[in-house]
Design an enzyme around this catalytic site. Structure first.
Site, PDB file in Angstrom:
ATOM      1  N   ALA A  64       0.836  -1.208   0.000  1.00  0.00           N
ATOM      2  CA  ALA A  64       0.000   0.000   0.000  1.00  0.00           C
ATOM      3  C   ALA A  64       0.865   1.250   0.000  1.00  0.00           C
ATOM      4  O   ALA A  64       1.993   1.243   0.486  1.00  0.00           O
ATOM      5  CB  ALA A  64      -0.899  -0.010   1.227  1.00  0.00           C
ATOM      6  N   PHE A  66       1.814   3.091  -2.723  1.00  0.00           N
ATOM      7  CA  PHE A  66       2.245   3.468  -4.074  1.00  0.00           C
ATOM      8  C   PHE A  66       1.032   3.983  -4.857  1.00  0.00           C
ATOM      9  O   PHE A  66       1.101   5.001  -5.529  1.00  0.00           O
ATOM     10  CB  PHE A  66       2.855   2.252  -4.800  1.00  0.00           C
ATOM     11  CG  PHE A  66       3.231   2.569  -6.230  1.00  0.00           C
ATOM     12  CD1 PHE A  66       4.480   3.107  -6.510  1.00  0.00           C
ATOM     13  CD2 PHE A  66       2.345   2.364  -7.275  1.00  0.00           C
ATOM     14  CE1 PHE A  66       4.823   3.439  -7.823  1.00  0.00           C
ATOM     15  CE2 PHE A  66       2.678   2.700  -8.577  1.00  0.00           C
ATOM     16  CZ  PHE A  66       3.918   3.232  -8.852  1.00  0.00           C
ATOM     17  N   ASP A  67      -0.070   3.256  -4.737  1.00  0.00           N
ATOM     18  CA  ASP A  67      -1.264   3.562  -5.522  1.00  0.00           C
ATOM     19  C   ASP A  67      -2.388   3.968  -4.573  1.00  0.00           C
ATOM     20  O   ASP A  67      -3.337   3.228  -4.362  1.00  0.00           O
ATOM     21  CB  ASP A  67      -1.646   2.315  -6.345  1.00  0.00           C
ATOM     22  CG  ASP A  67      -2.761   2.595  -7.331  1.00  0.00           C
ATOM     23  OD1 ASP A  67      -3.125   3.773  -7.508  1.00  0.00           O
ATOM     24  OD2 ASP A  67      -3.271   1.631  -7.916  1.00  0.00           O
ATOM     25  N   THR A  88      -3.499   3.865   1.200  1.00  0.00           N
ATOM     26  CA  THR A  88      -4.622   3.928   2.123  1.00  0.00           C
ATOM     27  C   THR A  88      -5.652   4.963   1.679  1.00  0.00           C
ATOM     28  O   THR A  88      -5.279   6.105   1.375  1.00  0.00           O
ATOM     29  CB  THR A  88      -4.123   4.286   3.544  1.00  0.00           C
ATOM     30  OG1 THR A  88      -3.275   3.246   4.018  1.00  0.00           O
ATOM     31  CG2 THR A  88      -5.250   4.470   4.523  1.00  0.00           C
ATOM     32  N   ASN A 113       9.104   8.716   4.821  1.00  0.00           N
ATOM     33  CA  ASN A 113       7.947   9.483   4.364  1.00  0.00           C
ATOM     34  C   ASN A 113       7.090   9.895   5.545  1.00  0.00           C
ATOM     35  O   ASN A 113       6.990   9.190   6.546  1.00  0.00           O
ATOM     36  CB  ASN A 113       7.131   8.690   3.325  1.00  0.00           C
ATOM     37  CG  ASN A 113       5.998   7.896   3.945  1.00  0.00           C
ATOM     38  OD1 ASN A 113       4.906   8.420   4.213  1.00  0.00           O
ATOM     39  ND2 ASN A 113       6.259   6.622   4.213  1.00  0.00           N
ATOM     40  N   GLY A 116       1.103  11.257   5.436  1.00  0.00           N
ATOM     41  CA  GLY A 116      -0.099  11.518   6.236  1.00  0.00           C
ATOM     42  C   GLY A 116      -1.390  11.226   5.492  1.00  0.00           C
ATOM     43  O   GLY A 116      -2.345  12.013   5.531  1.00  0.00           O
ATOM     44  N   PHE A 117      -1.433  10.073   4.808  1.00  0.00           N
ATOM     45  CA  PHE A 117      -2.661   9.619   4.125  1.00  0.00           C
ATOM     46  C   PHE A 117      -3.214  10.675   3.163  1.00  0.00           C
ATOM     47  O   PHE A 117      -4.415  10.974   3.169  1.00  0.00           O
ATOM     48  CB  PHE A 117      -3.761   9.254   5.133  1.00  0.00           C
ATOM     49  CG  PHE A 117      -3.532   8.005   5.920  1.00  0.00           C
ATOM     50  CD1 PHE A 117      -2.547   7.084   5.577  1.00  0.00           C
ATOM     51  CD2 PHE A 117      -4.330   7.718   7.026  1.00  0.00           C
ATOM     52  CE1 PHE A 117      -2.355   5.922   6.316  1.00  0.00           C
ATOM     53  CE2 PHE A 117      -4.152   6.558   7.777  1.00  0.00           C
ATOM     54  CZ  PHE A 117      -3.158   5.664   7.423  1.00  0.00           C
ATOM     55  N   SER A 176       0.190   3.437  10.458  1.00  0.00           N
ATOM     56  CA  SER A 176       0.942   4.541   9.873  1.00  0.00           C
ATOM     57  C   SER A 176       1.427   5.450  10.997  1.00  0.00           C
ATOM     58  O   SER A 176       0.650   5.828  11.876  1.00  0.00           O
ATOM     59  CB  SER A 176       0.072   5.350   8.919  1.00  0.00           C
ATOM     60  OG  SER A 176       0.718   6.582   8.652  1.00  0.00           O
ATOM     61  N   ASN A 178       2.221   8.463  10.596  1.00  0.00           N
ATOM     62  CA  ASN A 178       2.058   9.850  10.155  1.00  0.00           C
ATOM     63  C   ASN A 178       0.688  10.460  10.408  1.00  0.00           C
ATOM     64  O   ASN A 178       0.412  11.568   9.962  1.00  0.00           O
ATOM     65  CB  ASN A 178       2.427   9.956   8.672  1.00  0.00           C
ATOM     66  CG  ASN A 178       3.855   9.492   8.434  1.00  0.00           C
ATOM     67  OD1 ASN A 178       4.758   9.866   9.178  1.00  0.00           O
ATOM     68  ND2 ASN A 178       4.049   8.645   7.437  1.00  0.00           N
ATOM     69  N   THR A 179      -0.194   9.726  11.074  1.00  0.00           N
ATOM     70  CA  THR A 179      -1.469  10.288  11.508  1.00  0.00           C
ATOM     71  C   THR A 179      -1.449  10.211  13.034  1.00  0.00           C
ATOM     72  O   THR A 179      -1.444   9.110  13.588  1.00  0.00           O
ATOM     73  CB  THR A 179      -2.665   9.487  10.936  1.00  0.00           C
ATOM     74  OG1 THR A 179      -2.638   9.583   9.511  1.00  0.00           O
ATOM     75  CG2 THR A 179      -4.000  10.011  11.445  1.00  0.00           C
ATOM     76  N   LYS A 214      -2.964  -4.404   9.299  1.00  0.00           N
ATOM     77  CA  LYS A 214      -1.545  -4.092   9.047  1.00  0.00           C
ATOM     78  C   LYS A 214      -0.935  -3.456  10.281  1.00  0.00           C
ATOM     79  O   LYS A 214      -1.433  -2.432  10.771  1.00  0.00           O
ATOM     80  CB  LYS A 214      -1.427  -3.161   7.841  1.00  0.00           C
ATOM     81  CG  LYS A 214       0.021  -2.859   7.472  1.00  0.00           C
ATOM     82  CD  LYS A 214       0.106  -2.241   6.094  1.00  0.00           C
ATOM     83  CE  LYS A 214       1.528  -1.879   5.722  1.00  0.00           C
ATOM     84  NZ  LYS A 214       1.595  -1.305   4.368  1.00  0.00           N
ATOM     85  N   ASN A 243       4.339  -2.192   8.569  1.00  0.00           N
ATOM     86  CA  ASN A 243       4.390  -0.832   8.049  1.00  0.00           C
ATOM     87  C   ASN A 243       5.817  -0.279   8.241  1.00  0.00           C
ATOM     88  O   ASN A 243       6.721  -1.020   8.631  1.00  0.00           O
ATOM     89  CB  ASN A 243       3.351   0.025   8.788  1.00  0.00           C
ATOM     90  CG  ASN A 243       2.736   1.069   7.875  1.00  0.00           C
ATOM     91  OD1 ASN A 243       3.462   1.791   7.190  1.00  0.00           O
ATOM     92  ND2 ASN A 243       1.424   1.148   7.854  1.00  0.00           N
ATOM     93  N   THR A 244       6.001   0.999   8.043  1.00  0.00           N
ATOM     94  CA  THR A 244       7.314   1.643   8.221  1.00  0.00           C
ATOM     95  C   THR A 244       7.658   1.750   9.713  1.00  0.00           C
ATOM     96  O   THR A 244       6.777   1.636  10.573  1.00  0.00           O
ATOM     97  CB  THR A 244       7.283   3.050   7.613  1.00  0.00           C
ATOM     98  OG1 THR A 244       6.195   3.768   8.209  1.00  0.00           O
ATOM     99  CG2 THR A 244       7.077   3.005   6.107  1.00  0.00           C
TER     100      THR A 244
HETATM  101  C1  LIG Z   1       6.062   6.776   0.311  1.00  0.00           C
HETATM  102  C2  LIG Z   1       5.368   5.674   1.083  1.00  0.00           C
HETATM  103  C3  LIG Z   1       4.001   5.764   1.330  1.00  0.00           C
HETATM  104  C4  LIG Z   1       3.354   4.762   2.053  1.00  0.00           C
HETATM  105  N1  LIG Z   1       2.003   4.851   2.264  1.00  0.00           N
HETATM  106  C5  LIG Z   1       1.363   3.832   2.885  1.00  0.00           C
HETATM  107  C6  LIG Z   1      -0.040   3.850   3.041  1.00  0.00           C
HETATM  108  O1  LIG Z   1      -0.733   4.771   2.591  1.00  0.00           O
HETATM  109  N2  LIG Z   1      -0.620   2.825   3.706  1.00  0.00           N
HETATM  110  C7  LIG Z   1       0.090   1.768   4.198  1.00  0.00           C
HETATM  111  O2  LIG Z   1      -0.500   0.856   4.772  1.00  0.00           O
HETATM  112  N3  LIG Z   1       1.422   1.718   4.043  1.00  0.00           N
HETATM  113  C8  LIG Z   1       2.072   2.700   3.394  1.00  0.00           C
HETATM  114  N4  LIG Z   1       3.426   2.638   3.227  1.00  0.00           N
HETATM  115  C9  LIG Z   1       4.173   1.489   3.812  1.00  0.00           C
HETATM  116  C10 LIG Z   1       4.406   0.372   2.791  1.00  0.00           C
HETATM  117  O3  LIG Z   1       3.204  -0.196   2.366  1.00  0.00           O
HETATM  118  C11 LIG Z   1       5.291  -0.749   3.409  1.00  0.00           C
HETATM  119  O4  LIG Z   1       4.589  -1.312   4.489  1.00  0.00           O
HETATM  120  C12 LIG Z   1       6.629  -0.224   3.904  1.00  0.00           C
HETATM  121  O5  LIG Z   1       7.133   0.775   3.052  1.00  0.00           O
HETATM  122  C13 LIG Z   1       7.666  -1.343   4.029  1.00  0.00           C
HETATM  123  O6  LIG Z   1       7.915  -1.948   2.787  1.00  0.00           O
HETATM  124  P1  LIG Z   1       9.178  -1.544   1.847  1.00  0.00           P
HETATM  125  O7  LIG Z   1      10.393  -1.573   2.733  1.00  0.00           O
HETATM  126  O8  LIG Z   1       9.207  -2.581   0.760  1.00  0.00           O
HETATM  127  O9  LIG Z   1       8.889  -0.193   1.334  1.00  0.00           O
HETATM  128  C14 LIG Z   1       4.098   3.637   2.524  1.00  0.00           C
HETATM  129  C15 LIG Z   1       5.467   3.560   2.256  1.00  0.00           C
HETATM  130  C16 LIG Z   1       6.108   4.558   1.551  1.00  0.00           C
HETATM  131  C17 LIG Z   1       7.585   4.430   1.279  1.00  0.00           C
END
Ligand SMILES: Cc1cc2nc3c(=O)[nH]c(=O)nc-3n(C[C@H](O)[C@H](O)[C@H](O)COP(=O)(O)O)c2cc1C
Length: 353
Positions: A64, A66-67, A88, A113, A116-117, A176, A178-179, A214, A243-244
């Protein structure tokens, strides 16, 4: 699609020099013009995974974020992903945090990043998902709460009711960083209430699509064990780990390492895989686990699968390596199978757990 792949590899050096959010916006905009039904490549049958009542042609998914608005699902499926997760998505559109809010840590193979959704809201995602409904390929939707929500649980229930009928599975994103306050939903009492509400909402729908939660990688043993117990009690179908992270490992080299936000990519690999392994142990194989965090090779994906993931997802490595990464990971996974003399990927799930 070969043309898009070639064009994207030509454009990558240019995109790499642009501001990361601008590069992302341009990429999504160009991919959103790809509307035709994905001509799904025939993956090697050894890569096939049966999970969540679905048959995945391969286990490599788009994570999640990317799109955000379900605008590129068809293009991403055509690149060879076994499934894509959009979102999201929050009920109302919202702009997210002030820019700049995405930072490359190139030396570390990482990104920070604090978006913030930012997203166009449920109505827009519905429109996009409706346009591709019934086509081949597995599309998940990831739902969240608006920043200004007075009742966060109600936002998730709304997201589920409005979007679940248009997706193959739904992810409740409570991780997340960021919220403000969102990750508090992972605490025992709040999570109990949230899961009760979303499962009741799902029960009222015509189709009982799989529901996943998640989680963050920044959880101690007690928090992991509470989440595992609640997920089992509420009969959640699966967990996405993770997540991050808000951690900043000492090893980070990138000049932006001090920025606030969630860190993703290579430095997240170990931590997210450890939480995955704990979750496999705590859930005793009762839940489907999706392993995410720092995957940039078949070997990384293999380690997550052996630690208990039935499926994997990635995002950050894709921004550095482009869509050819998906084909490489699938090829390398087959090499891992042959090297370790395991017949199929399904047989490898949780082997090291
Ligand atoms: C720029 C960016 C935006 C993200 N936005 C979301 C999000 O909207 N919702 C979500 O569940 N995770 C989001 N993630 C987290 C990713 O889905 C993933 O859980 C995380 O980046 C770890 O995977 P990776 O190391 O392959 O990037 C985001 C990550 C990045 C880098």
């Amino acid at each position: 699609m070969n043309l898009i792949l070639s064009l994207s590899s030509l454009a990558r050096p240019l995109l790499a020099r642009l501001d990361p959010e601008l590069a992302h916006t341009l990429t999504v905009r160009s991919l959103s013009f790809f509307h035709s039904s994905p001509a799904l490549v025939d993956d090697d049958p050894r890569l096939q995974i049966e999970a969540l009542g679905l048959r995945f042609r391969n286990p490599v998914g788009l994570a999640a974020g990317f799109d955000k608005n379900a605008e590129t699902t068809e293009a991403m499926l055509s690149f060879g992903f076994g499934f894509v997760e959009a979102g999201t998505v929050t009920p109302k559109p919202q702009p997210g945090n002030p820019k700049p809010r995405i930072f490359r840590l190139r030396e570390d193979g990482a990104v920070i990043n604090r978006l913030g959704f930012n997203n166009k809201g449920i109505a827009c995602a519905q429109q996009r998902l409706r346009a591709v409904q019934g086509r081949p390929g597995i599309r998940g939707i990831n739902i969240g709460a608006n920043k200004d929500a007075t009742d966060r649980v109600a936002d998730y229930v709304t997201g589920l009711r409005e979007l679940a009928p248009l997706a193959d599975y739904v992810t409740v994103n409570i991780s997340s960083p960021n919220t403000p306050g969102l990750r508090g939903l992972q605490n025992r009492a709040e999570l109990d209430q949230l899961l009760g509400a979303v499962m009741a909402a799902r029960a009222s729908l015509q189709r009982q699509m799989p529901l996943l939660v998640k989680i963050a990688p920044d959880l101690d043993e007690q928090a992991c064990s509470d989440i595992a117990a609640l997920a089992i009690d509420h009969r959640i179908d699966g967990l996405i780990v993770s997540n991050t992270t808000i951690d900043r490992p000492d090893t980070l080299q990138g000049t932006h390492r001090g920025e606030t936000g969630g860190l993703s990519g290579r430095p997240l690999f170990r931590k997210s895989t450890e939480v995955l392994r704990s979750m496999r142990r705590l859930t005793k194989g009762k839940l489907v686990l999706i392993g995410v965090g720092g995957i940039s090779s078949g070997e990384d994906a293999w380690a997550k699968i052996r630690a208990g993931a039935s499926l994997v997802q990635l995002y950050t490595a894709l921004t550095y390596e482009g869509p050819a990464l998906v084909t490489r990971i699938k090829r390398e996974l087959l090499t891992c199978l042959e090297r370790d003399r395991i017949p199929t990927l399904q047989d490898a799930v949780g082997l090291d757990a």
